[in-house]
Design a protein around this motif. Structure first.
Motif: not given
Length: 600
Positions: A232-236, A538-543
């Protein structure tokens, strides 16, 4: 070359990395299970970011609304996370939170009280009932004070101002950790068959954040490097209300308690704009004026809440839309007004920290006028993928709890769930880490070569010959994440961000740190930056992979919620030192829990 035999060493059954609420609760639980426990914290004991969780601890105790129960709390949590939560974590959290609050009370926590003498509970966004146990607007501070006092009384060994830079393994299981003393720069090795990560979040990768300086994604990166998955790293989460003026305090949290106690959001026209952003199924049919609408929505008996208490992702997007439409405050936010709704005595009694914060930092009297607020990077829903019951990751001996662990909150966390999350799963991780350590027949060994390599990596910034300054690299990273992977995203910008992250990673190889290892904050940042870059990737790739908008992830090129994504989580892992993303189906929810969502 560093001689491993000359490095300070300590041996424990369980090593807890991080001394916020999750870390302290894990350490206490592990100690109570009979383990020898070591507790490592990056700053001073008691200074953890948990103190910024001011509003309260979400727990269905039923002290204010007798109809509240764990099933309603579970349902609120799942709906708030847009059903991407791990159902078992949400269930355990809702069931056990009341006991964890009562436990704190037994240990000396001083909660506000109802007229009947029960622990008081306040309203918060996304919760059907008032269920946040609180101590004014200083709940996190009281929680830390209580847990810290108990940990010290139990004699748990604490290593303050010590940073862990690498987890050590023997084969496929954890054997300990390598770190350094921030004051002297001397290295230290911790031998432990069980390690609990409780290191918090990733907010210092963003330019505007409520997070403190410790939140550089250390635990996320340590787990990833050790072979664990991040989920769930896209969820900030961008908290709707951070301070926006003066610039020196930009991003500092303005607790949701202000809205829970009656505060409303207004644009520069003086209009209470949240009425415009209420979901269609929830809109009033008969309200012709603001006062009439206010009375209609503030009707808890019929499950109607003020629109300012919608989930955080929805309120943050509404504020962002008002600012973009030119209806923002003079400094790029909106106005949060409680002065016209509550008496000065009420405000100072219920919100003492907010009163002093604005008075001292912004010269604003919140009992007499509105505050200027805007979205601020506050929390990452993503973290180490763990077993819901034990808190163990995919790496044997590695556990995680609190913000560094993923799965509990799905795509969006409800306010107040963070403090009950860290209590429930801090305890579970600590207990199971201790049980696992007790089952180990012979402690895993730490190889001298691993210690030498960790020391060499830590000292590399002193050997650099390049001209890159770590503060410049961090500034540029924060700018990239703020502009390209922020509250509103699209594919082109995220691809641009990934290209820039590659450039930034290359620049870190040319960083040079001057001076000695003693009291050297530039060196400390140089060691933090690889963690921040890895987590940001991780955030950018998952998003980029998730082609929909859901919870804390909003894309203007895919503005709708796609049902096909509603049963899929994304996992980040390392593939030959490169971040890769794969899809994983959501675990199936039992029928008895699924039926809760069929009720009106």
């Amino acid at each position: 070359m560093t001689d491993p035999s000359s490095i300070e060493r300590h041996s424990f059954d369980v090593l807890v990395v991080g001394a916020g609420g999750a870390g302290l609760r894990a350490a206490i639980a592990a100690h109570d299970a009979g383990a020898k426990v070591g507790l490592v914290c990056k700053s001073l004991l008691g200074k953890a970011h948990t103190v910024m969780a001011e509003g309260g601890i979400a727990a269905a105790m039923g002290n204010v609304w007798s109809d509240d129960n764990w099933q309603v709390h579970f349902r609120d949590t799942m709906r708030g996370g847009k059903m991407l939560n791990h159902w078992r974590m949400a269930q355990l959290h809702a069931q056990e939170a009341p006991d964890r609050v009562r436990e704190l009370e037994e240990w000396g926590a001083l909660f506000d009280r109802t007229p009947d003498g029960l622990i008081s509970q306040r309203d918060f966004g996304g919760h059907r009932f008032a269920r946040l146990a609180h101590v004014g607007d200083r709940t996190g501070l009281e929680l830390i004070r209580t847990l810290q006092q108990r940990a010290v009384a139990l004699g748990i060994s604490v290593f303050m101002e010590c940073t862990v830079t690498q987890l050590l393994k023997e084969g496929d299981r954890l054997s300990g950790a390598f770190g350094y003393w921030r004051e002297s720069g001397r290295f230290v090795v911790f031998e432990a068959p069980s390690v609990v990560l409780a290191t918090g979040g990733i907010g210092k990768s963003y330019k505007v954040t409520s997070n403190s300086w410790e939140y550089t994604g250390d635990g996320h990166a340590l787990a990833l490097d050790a072979g664990a998955d991040l989920v769930n790293m896209e969820f900030v989460q961008f908290h709707p209300t951070g301070m926006v003026w003066p610039p020196s305090v930009n991003g500092i949290l303005v607790t949701e308690s202000v809205r829970g106690d009656g505060g409303v959001l207004r644009n520069n026209e003086g209009r209470r704009f949240m009425f415009d952003y209420i979901p269609e199924f929830f809109k009033a049919e008969t309200a012709d004026s603001e006062d009439e609408a206010d009375r209609w929505y503030d009707d808890k008996a019929n499950n109607r809440r003020p629109p300012e208490l919608l989930p955080r992702d929805e309120v943050a997007r509404a504020i962002n839309a008002e600012v973009k439409a030119g209806r923002g405050s003079p400094h790029g936010g909106v106005f949060l007004d409680i002065a016209s709704r509550r008496s000065p005595e009420y405000i100072q009694r219920r919100l003492p920290s907010m009163y002093h914060q604005f008075k001292e930092l912004a010269d604003v009297d919140i009992t007499a006028g509105p505050m200027e607020v805007g979205p601020t990077c506050h929390y990452v829903m993503g973290g180490v993928a763990v077993d819901p019951d034990t808190g163990e990751s995919g790496v044997t001996g590695l556990y995680a709890a609190g913000e560094v662990a993923g799965g509990m909150h799905g795509s969006n966390r409800l306010g107040g769930n963070s403090l009950s999350d860290l209590l429930v799963f801090g305890r579970r991780a600590g207990l199971n880490a201790a049980y696992a350590a007790a089952r180990v027949r012979s402690a895993p060994a730490i190889a001298d070569d691993d210690v030498r390599n960790a020391a060499t990596a830590a000292l590399a910034p002193f050997d650099g010959t390049g001209d890159e300054n770590p503060y410049t690299v961090q500034h540029d990273l924060q700018d990239v994440m703020h502009k390209l992977v922020g509250i509103i995203r699209n594919a082109d910008e995220m691809r641009d961000a990934l290209d820039k992250l590659v450039e930034l990673r290359e620049r870190t190889t040319r960083m040079t740190v001057e001076g000695h290892r003693q009291y050297n904050p530039g060196w400390h940042l140089a060691l933090d930056l690889p963690n921040m870059l890895q987590v940001s990737e991780c955030i950018a790739r998952a998003a980029l992979e998730r082609t929909e908008s859901r919870g804390g992830h909003t894309r203007d090129d895919f503005p709708g919620t796609d049902d096909t994504w509603g049963s899929v989580n994304l996992l980040c892992h390392l593939d030959d030192d490169a971040v890769a993303v794969r899809r994983q189906p959501l675990p199936s929810m039992p029928d008895e829990l699924r039926r809760l969502f069929d009720e009106t």
